[in-house]
Scaffold this motif. Structure first.
Motif, PDB file in Angstrom:
ATOM      1  N   LYS A 125      -6.993  85.799 -52.762  1.00  0.00           N
ATOM      2  CA  LYS A 125      -5.630  86.099 -53.212  1.00  0.00           C
ATOM      3  C   LYS A 125      -4.840  86.825 -52.120  1.00  0.00           C
ATOM      4  O   LYS A 125      -3.645  86.561 -51.934  1.00  0.00           O
ATOM      5  N   THR A 126      -5.490  87.715 -51.387  1.00  0.00           N
ATOM      6  CA  THR A 126      -4.830  88.405 -50.280  1.00  0.00           C
ATOM      7  C   THR A 126      -4.415  87.401 -49.206  1.00  0.00           C
ATOM      8  O   THR A 126      -3.284  87.443 -48.697  1.00  0.00           O
ATOM      9  N   LEU A 127      -5.323  86.481 -48.869  1.00  0.00           N
ATOM     10  CA  LEU A 127      -5.021  85.475 -47.849  1.00  0.00           C
ATOM     11  C   LEU A 127      -3.923  84.530 -48.314  1.00  0.00           C
ATOM     12  O   LEU A 127      -3.042  84.154 -47.526  1.00  0.00           O
ATOM     13  N   LEU A 128      -3.931  84.149 -49.587  1.00  0.00           N
ATOM     14  CA  LEU A 128      -2.865  83.307 -50.128  1.00  0.00           C
ATOM     15  C   LEU A 128      -1.512  84.020 -50.003  1.00  0.00           C
ATOM     16  O   LEU A 128      -0.520  83.426 -49.604  1.00  0.00           O
ATOM     17  N   GLY A 129      -1.494  85.308 -50.327  1.00  0.00           N
ATOM     18  CA  GLY A 129      -0.261  86.091 -50.209  1.00  0.00           C
ATOM     19  C   GLY A 129       0.247  86.150 -48.779  1.00  0.00           C
ATOM     20  O   GLY A 129       1.446  86.019 -48.526  1.00  0.00           O
ATOM     21  N   ARG A 130      -0.661  86.340 -47.826  1.00  0.00           N
ATOM     22  CA  ARG A 130      -0.264  86.373 -46.409  1.00  0.00           C
ATOM     23  C   ARG A 130       0.344  85.040 -45.987  1.00  0.00           C
ATOM     24  O   ARG A 130       1.327  84.997 -45.255  1.00  0.00           O
ATOM     25  N   MET A 131      -0.273  83.953 -46.435  1.00  0.00           N
ATOM     26  CA  MET A 131       0.208  82.636 -46.024  1.00  0.00           C
ATOM     27  C   MET A 131       1.543  82.291 -46.682  1.00  0.00           C
ATOM     28  O   MET A 131       2.352  81.580 -46.094  1.00  0.00           O
ATOM     29  N   VAL A 132       1.780  82.822 -47.883  1.00  0.00           N
ATOM     30  CA  VAL A 132       3.096  82.653 -48.503  1.00  0.00           C
ATOM     31  C   VAL A 132       4.144  83.349 -47.641  1.00  0.00           C
ATOM     32  O   VAL A 132       5.199  82.785 -47.341  1.00  0.00           O
ATOM     33  N   LYS A 133       3.838  84.592 -47.197  1.00  0.00           N
ATOM     34  CA  LYS A 133       4.768  85.339 -46.349  1.00  0.00           C
ATOM     35  C   LYS A 133       5.037  84.634 -45.028  1.00  0.00           C
ATOM     36  O   LYS A 133       6.142  84.688 -44.499  1.00  0.00           O
ATOM     37  N   LYS A 134       4.021  83.973 -44.486  1.00  0.00           N
ATOM     38  CA  LYS A 134       4.177  83.244 -43.227  1.00  0.00           C
ATOM     39  C   LYS A 134       4.899  81.917 -43.409  1.00  0.00           C
ATOM     40  O   LYS A 134       5.332  81.317 -42.442  1.00  0.00           O
ATOM     41  N   GLY A 135       4.986  81.455 -44.644  1.00  0.00           N
ATOM     42  CA  GLY A 135       5.642  80.179 -44.902  1.00  0.00           C
ATOM     43  C   GLY A 135       4.718  78.974 -44.787  1.00  0.00           C
ATOM     44  O   GLY A 135       5.171  77.832 -44.799  1.00  0.00           O
ATOM     45  N   ALA A 136       3.410  79.215 -44.688  1.00  0.00           N
ATOM     46  CA  ALA A 136       2.445  78.117 -44.581  1.00  0.00           C
ATOM     47  C   ALA A 136       2.207  77.457 -45.930  1.00  0.00           C
ATOM     48  O   ALA A 136       1.872  76.272 -46.000  1.00  0.00           O
ATOM     49  N   ILE A 137       2.363  78.231 -47.000  1.00  0.00           N
ATOM     50  CA  ILE A 137       2.207  77.709 -48.356  1.00  0.00           C
ATOM     51  C   ILE A 137       3.333  78.262 -49.229  1.00  0.00           C
ATOM     52  O   ILE A 137       4.004  79.217 -48.858  1.00  0.00           O
ATOM     53  N   ASN A 138       3.517  77.635 -50.368  1.00  0.00           N
ATOM     54  CA  ASN A 138       4.457  78.181 -51.344  1.00  0.00           C
ATOM     55  C   ASN A 138       3.771  78.200 -52.702  1.00  0.00           C
ATOM     56  O   ASN A 138       2.629  77.765 -52.833  1.00  0.00           O
ATOM     57  N   PHE A 139       4.481  78.719 -53.704  1.00  0.00           N
ATOM     58  CA  PHE A 139       3.893  78.790 -55.037  1.00  0.00           C
ATOM     59  C   PHE A 139       4.975  78.626 -56.086  1.00  0.00           C
ATOM     60  O   PHE A 139       6.154  78.844 -55.826  1.00  0.00           O
ATOM     61  N   GLU A 140       4.529  78.241 -57.240  1.00  0.00           N
ATOM     62  CA  GLU A 140       5.373  78.221 -58.431  1.00  0.00           C
ATOM     63  C   GLU A 140       4.662  79.030 -59.492  1.00  0.00           C
ATOM     64  O   GLU A 140       3.436  78.953 -59.623  1.00  0.00           O
ATOM     65  N   LYS A 141       5.425  79.788 -60.231  1.00  0.00           N
ATOM     66  CA  LYS A 141       4.847  80.572 -61.315  1.00  0.00           C
ATOM     67  C   LYS A 141       4.732  79.682 -62.539  1.00  0.00           C
ATOM     68  O   LYS A 141       5.672  78.995 -62.919  1.00  0.00           O
ATOM     69  N   ASN A 142       3.543  79.660 -63.131  1.00  0.00           N
ATOM     70  CA  ASN A 142       3.270  78.864 -64.321  1.00  0.00           C
ATOM     71  C   ASN A 142       2.637  79.803 -65.352  1.00  0.00           C
ATOM     72  O   ASN A 142       1.425  80.026 -65.314  1.00  0.00           O
ATOM     73  N   GLY A 143       3.453  80.368 -66.221  1.00  0.00           N
ATOM     74  CA  GLY A 143       2.948  81.378 -67.150  1.00  0.00           C
ATOM     75  C   GLY A 143       2.541  82.605 -66.368  1.00  0.00           C
ATOM     76  O   GLY A 143       3.335  83.179 -65.634  1.00  0.00           O
ATOM     77  N   ARG A 144       1.272  82.965 -66.494  1.00  0.00           N
ATOM     78  CA  ARG A 144       0.760  84.127 -65.761  1.00  0.00           C
ATOM     79  C   ARG A 144       0.087  83.728 -64.449  1.00  0.00           C
ATOM     80  O   ARG A 144      -0.412  84.576 -63.720  1.00  0.00           O
ATOM     81  N   SER A 145       0.056  82.448 -64.159  1.00  0.00           N
ATOM     82  CA  SER A 145      -0.612  81.947 -62.953  1.00  0.00           C
ATOM     83  C   SER A 145       0.387  81.567 -61.878  1.00  0.00           C
ATOM     84  O   SER A 145       1.539  81.262 -62.158  1.00  0.00           O
ATOM     85  N   TYR A 146      -0.095  81.573 -60.660  1.00  0.00           N
ATOM     86  CA  TYR A 146       0.651  81.055 -59.522  1.00  0.00           C
ATOM     87  C   TYR A 146      -0.032  79.775 -59.076  1.00  0.00           C
ATOM     88  O   TYR A 146      -1.253  79.747 -58.897  1.00  0.00           O
ATOM     89  N   ILE A 147       0.750  78.746 -58.901  1.00  0.00           N
ATOM     90  CA  ILE A 147       0.227  77.458 -58.460  1.00  0.00           C
ATOM     91  C   ILE A 147       0.667  77.266 -57.006  1.00  0.00           C
ATOM     92  O   ILE A 147       1.867  77.216 -56.718  1.00  0.00           O
ATOM     93  N   TYR A 148      -0.314  77.168 -56.110  1.00  0.00           N
ATOM     94  CA  TYR A 148      -0.050  77.119 -54.674  1.00  0.00           C
ATOM     95  C   TYR A 148      -0.085  75.686 -54.145  1.00  0.00           C
ATOM     96  O   TYR A 148      -0.869  74.859 -54.601  1.00  0.00           O
ATOM     97  N   SER A 149       0.770  75.438 -53.164  1.00  0.00           N
ATOM     98  CA  SER A 149       0.805  74.162 -52.458  1.00  0.00           C
ATOM     99  C   SER A 149       1.064  74.430 -50.980  1.00  0.00           C
ATOM    100  O   SER A 149       1.802  75.354 -50.636  1.00  0.00           O
ATOM    101  N   PRO A 150       0.476  73.620 -50.103  1.00  0.00           N
ATOM    102  CA  PRO A 150       0.738  73.812 -48.674  1.00  0.00           C
ATOM    103  C   PRO A 150       2.137  73.355 -48.296  1.00  0.00           C
ATOM    104  O   PRO A 150       2.645  72.368 -48.820  1.00  0.00           O
ATOM    105  N   VAL A 151       2.782  74.107 -47.431  1.00  0.00           N
ATOM    106  CA  VAL A 151       4.042  73.712 -46.812  1.00  0.00           C
ATOM    107  C   VAL A 151       3.701  73.136 -45.438  1.00  0.00           C
ATOM    108  O   VAL A 151       4.237  72.121 -45.023  1.00  0.00           O
TER     109      VAL A 151
END
Length: 133
Positions: free
Chosen positions: A51-77
């Protein structure tokens, strides 16, 4: 004639981030637990670390996410092909001053080139010569 221009933005991805990104390329879109499960097929990963690494990559713009209820759904950019080009160019620039020939020569001298590799290189050279004459 339609010309597609792809812009590669240099993105510094750590080895651990790259492993997470590879898992995400295989299973996207995915929540964090799915990414953890995919990573755990090869070695043990802690959910908090992922989860920490996913957060870092979101900040870098390598991946993005969509909120789905209480979950985050990640996809590569960052697409795998764009990343491969970026890393290849970086390696060739750092080790060979931007020249590809010494890299290929090194592989050829060590007999690390297969017949298929040689055929592909010949095809690429032929194609380049036709397009750049």
């Amino acid at each position: 004639m339609l010309v597609l221009i792809t812009r590669v933005i240099f993105m510094d991805i750590s080895n651990s981030e790259f492993e997470v990104l590879q898992a995400l390329w295989r299973v996207h879109p995915a929540d964090a637990q799915t990414v953890v499960d995919e990573l755990n097929k090869e070695k043990d990963w802690h959910e908090k670390t992922v989860k920490t690494l996913l957060g870092r990559m979101v900040k870098k713009g390598a991946i993005n996410f969509e909120k789905n209820g209480r979950s985050y759904i990640y996809s590569p950019v960052l697409e795998i092909e764009a990343y491969q080009v970026q890393e290849s160019e970086s390696l060739i620039e750092r080790l060979f001053n931007g020249r590809i020939a010494p890299l290929v020569t090194g592989f050829a001298k060590n007999k690390n080139l297969s017949k298929q590799d040689i055929d592909e290189l010949k095809h690429l050279i032929d194609k380049w010569e036709k397009n750049n004459d």
